[in-house]
Design a protein around this motif. Sequence first.
Motif, short mmCIF file in Angstrom:
data_model
loop_
_atom_site.label_atom_id
_atom_site.label_comp_id
_atom_site.label_asym_id
_atom_site.label_seq_id
_atom_site.Cartn_x
_atom_site.Cartn_y
_atom_site.Cartn_z
N LEU A 14 40.90 33.04 -37.66
CA LEU A 14 42.30 33.42 -37.90
C LEU A 14 42.09 34.37 -39.11
CD1 LEU A 14 44.26 30.10 -37.72
CD2 LEU A 14 44.56 32.35 -36.12
N ARG A 15 41.17 34.11 -40.03
CA ARG A 15 41.10 34.66 -41.40
C ARG A 15 40.41 36.09 -40.91
NH1 ARG A 15 38.60 30.07 -45.05
NH2 ARG A 15 40.49 29.39 -45.99
N GLY A 20 44.43 41.18 -44.21
CA GLY A 20 45.13 42.28 -44.45
C GLY A 20 46.52 42.33 -43.52
N ASP A 21 46.89 41.55 -42.45
CA ASP A 21 48.07 41.77 -41.78
C ASP A 21 49.05 40.85 -42.85
OD1 ASP A 21 49.99 41.45 -40.17
OD2 ASP A 21 49.08 40.58 -38.53
N GLU A 22 50.12 41.57 -43.06
CA GLU A 22 51.16 41.09 -43.63
C GLU A 22 52.04 40.00 -43.13
OE1 GLU A 22 54.50 44.45 -43.22
OE2 GLU A 22 53.37 44.67 -45.01
N CYS A 23 52.03 40.02 -41.83
CA CYS A 23 52.78 38.88 -40.99
C CYS A 23 52.12 37.34 -41.20
CB CYS A 23 52.98 39.02 -39.57
SG CYS A 23 53.68 40.73 -39.50
N PHE A 24 50.70 37.48 -41.59
CA PHE A 24 50.07 36.11 -41.60
C PHE A 24 50.00 35.83 -43.12
CE2 PHE A 24 46.01 33.72 -41.83
CZ PHE A 24 46.33 32.83 -41.18
N LYS A 25 50.26 34.44 -43.28
CA LYS A 25 49.82 33.89 -44.75
C LYS A 25 49.10 32.46 -44.61
CE LYS A 25 52.22 33.16 -49.09
NZ LYS A 25 53.57 33.25 -49.67
N GLU A 26 48.18 32.38 -45.17
CA GLU A 26 47.56 31.04 -45.20
C GLU A 26 47.97 30.26 -46.40
OE1 GLU A 26 43.15 29.13 -45.64
OE2 GLU A 26 43.22 31.21 -45.38
N SER A 31 47.54 24.97 -43.33
CA SER A 31 48.76 25.20 -43.26
C SER A 31 49.17 26.89 -43.21
CB SER A 31 49.77 24.78 -44.44
OG SER A 31 51.24 25.05 -44.45
N PHE A 32 49.98 27.33 -42.36
CA PHE A 32 50.17 28.84 -42.26
C PHE A 32 51.31 28.90 -42.10
CE2 PHE A 32 46.45 27.12 -40.34
CZ PHE A 32 45.25 27.62 -40.82
N GLN A 33 52.00 30.32 -42.30
CA GLN A 33 53.24 30.85 -42.10
C GLN A 33 52.73 32.35 -41.31
OE1 GLN A 33 55.49 31.80 -45.59
NE2 GLN A 33 56.40 30.08 -45.40
N PHE A 34 53.49 32.60 -40.37
CA PHE A 34 53.57 33.74 -39.40
C PHE A 34 54.76 34.34 -39.26
CE2 PHE A 34 52.57 36.26 -35.77
CZ PHE A 34 51.37 37.13 -36.32
N ARG A 35 55.13 35.67 -39.50
CA ARG A 35 56.37 36.24 -39.36
C ARG A 35 56.12 37.11 -38.28
NH1 ARG A 35 56.53 40.25 -43.29
NH2 ARG A 35 55.95 41.80 -41.68
N ILE A 36 57.34 36.90 -37.32
CA ILE A 36 57.51 37.40 -36.05
C ILE A 36 58.43 38.39 -36.21
CG2 ILE A 36 57.82 37.14 -33.49
CD1 ILE A 36 55.69 35.28 -34.66
N GLY A 37 58.16 39.72 -36.05
CA GLY A 37 59.03 40.79 -36.15
C GLY A 37 58.78 41.53 -37.40
N ASP A 38 59.60 42.78 -37.70
CA ASP A 38 59.50 43.49 -38.95
C ASP A 38 60.41 42.84 -39.96
OD1 ASP A 38 57.68 45.33 -37.93
OD2 ASP A 38 59.21 46.56 -37.14
N LEU A 39 60.47 43.26 -41.28
CA LEU A 39 61.10 42.48 -42.15
C LEU A 39 62.57 43.16 -42.02
CD1 LEU A 39 59.09 43.19 -45.29
CD2 LEU A 39 59.84 40.86 -44.60
N GLU A 40 62.80 44.46 -41.84
CA GLU A 40 64.14 44.79 -41.46
C GLU A 40 64.96 44.46 -40.24
OE1 GLU A 40 61.44 47.15 -41.71
OE2 GLU A 40 61.23 46.94 -43.92
N ASP A 41 64.14 43.97 -39.27
CA ASP A 41 64.49 43.51 -38.15
C ASP A 41 65.52 42.28 -37.97
OD1 ASP A 41 65.03 42.98 -35.40
OD2 ASP A 41 62.93 42.33 -34.77
#
Length: 174
Positions: A14-15, A20-26, A31-41
Motif C-alpha cells: 500500500l505504501r 504521494g497520493d493525497e487520497c490515501f493517508k496512513e 489504520s488507514f483513511q482513503f478519500r473517494i472522489g475529489d475534494l470539491e466533489d
Amino acid sequence: MTANEDQEMELEALRSIYEGDECFKEISPVSFQFRIGDLEDSKAFMVDFTWPETYPETAPQISLDAFFNNRISPETKQQILSKMEEQVEANLGTAMMYTLFEWAKENQEALMENHRPVVTAVTLTSSSDVTTTSTAKKKEKKEQLTKAQKRRMISRTDNKGELPRGWNWVDVIK
C-alpha cells in the motif's frame, strides 16, 4: 504465513502504490483513511479502515465517521457500509485493501446514488455585532515601541527590571 506477516506485506504494498497520493493517508500501521472522489466533489466521502489482530482472516473495521463525511446522510452512510462489507466478505482471507479502494473509486456513483446533502444550520449574527467585536479587537492591539524608546526604557530600569524610586517626579525647584 502468519497474520502479522501478511499485514506487513500488504502495508508495504500500500505504501508503494499510494506514495504521494493525497487520497490515501496512513494513520498508523493498522489504520488507514482513503478519500473517494475529489475534494470539491459533493459526492466525495472518506472511509476509515482499521485492521484487527487477525486481519486478513477477519474483516477490517470500516467507518465513515470522519468529519469530512458530515454532509452525508446517515442512510447513505449505512448503504455505503453495507456494500463495502459485501466486498469484504467476498475477499475475506486475502489482502483486500487495494481491491476495496479501487472498487470504491469505480463504484462511487452507485454508492452515492441516493445522496442528499445534509444542510447544517448556520446562525448569522447581525452586522452591528460584527462591527463592535472588530473595533474591540483593534483597541486591544498592543502599542509597538521603537528601538530608541526601548533603549530609553531599559536604561531607566535597574537589573531587576524595576524603575528607580522617583523616576517620574517633577523637579519643582528648577
